[in-house]
Design an enzyme around this catalytic site. Sequence first.
Site, PDB file in Angstrom:
ATOM      1  N   PRO A  67       0.848  -1.198   0.000  1.00  0.00           N
ATOM      2  CA  PRO A  67       0.000   0.000   0.000  1.00  0.00           C
ATOM      3  C   PRO A  67       0.883   1.246   0.000  1.00  0.00           C
ATOM      4  CG  PRO A  67      -0.676  -1.564   1.696  1.00  0.00           C
ATOM      5  CD  PRO A  67       0.644  -2.019   1.179  1.00  0.00           C
ATOM      6  N   HIS A  68       0.557   2.202  -0.853  1.00  0.00           N
ATOM      7  CA  HIS A  68       1.406   3.371  -0.994  1.00  0.00           C
ATOM      8  C   HIS A  68       0.595   4.567  -1.469  1.00  0.00           C
ATOM      9  CE1 HIS A  68       1.294   1.380  -4.920  1.00  0.00           C
ATOM     10  NE2 HIS A  68       1.399   2.589  -5.443  1.00  0.00           N
TER      11      HIS A  68
END
Length: 152
Positions: A67-68
């Site tokens: 996740p970014h």
Amino acid sequence: MPIISLLTPSRTLQAVEGGSKKRVLEMASKLIAESVGEEVTHELIFTGLIGRERLGSTGIGEGVAIPHCRLAGIEAPIGALIHLAEPIDFDAIDSRPVDLLFFLLVPEAASDEHLGTLAKLAEVFSQDECRVALRKADSNENLLATATRLFQ
């Protein structure tokens, strides 16, 4: 920049209870916000992460998600590594549940750095022996030590 420089002991957690994708994103947002100070709230982090997930899952396969997002208000990239106690559904590309997550936040204007770091992370997580080693870590300290060895 070595990936390990993005992590701190407080943002490297093993055997975390997940429950659901949303709950893990919320928990990681709070964890990261607590470690970076008042300039970035957990709501801002969560909004960035959930907004990115709406574009498509960051579950890259083999039980891994990265996740970014890019965020205003941070000056340097920030990472968090979490190994869940039990895998959760993350809408991953291979439809397998996820138990290893590397959260990456980068400054809003850092697109080249962002892409380069994501590529390095994907390369490490594509190696069976790396995933196995991270999953074998039996404490937060051992997870950080393993990550230190792998994320140079």
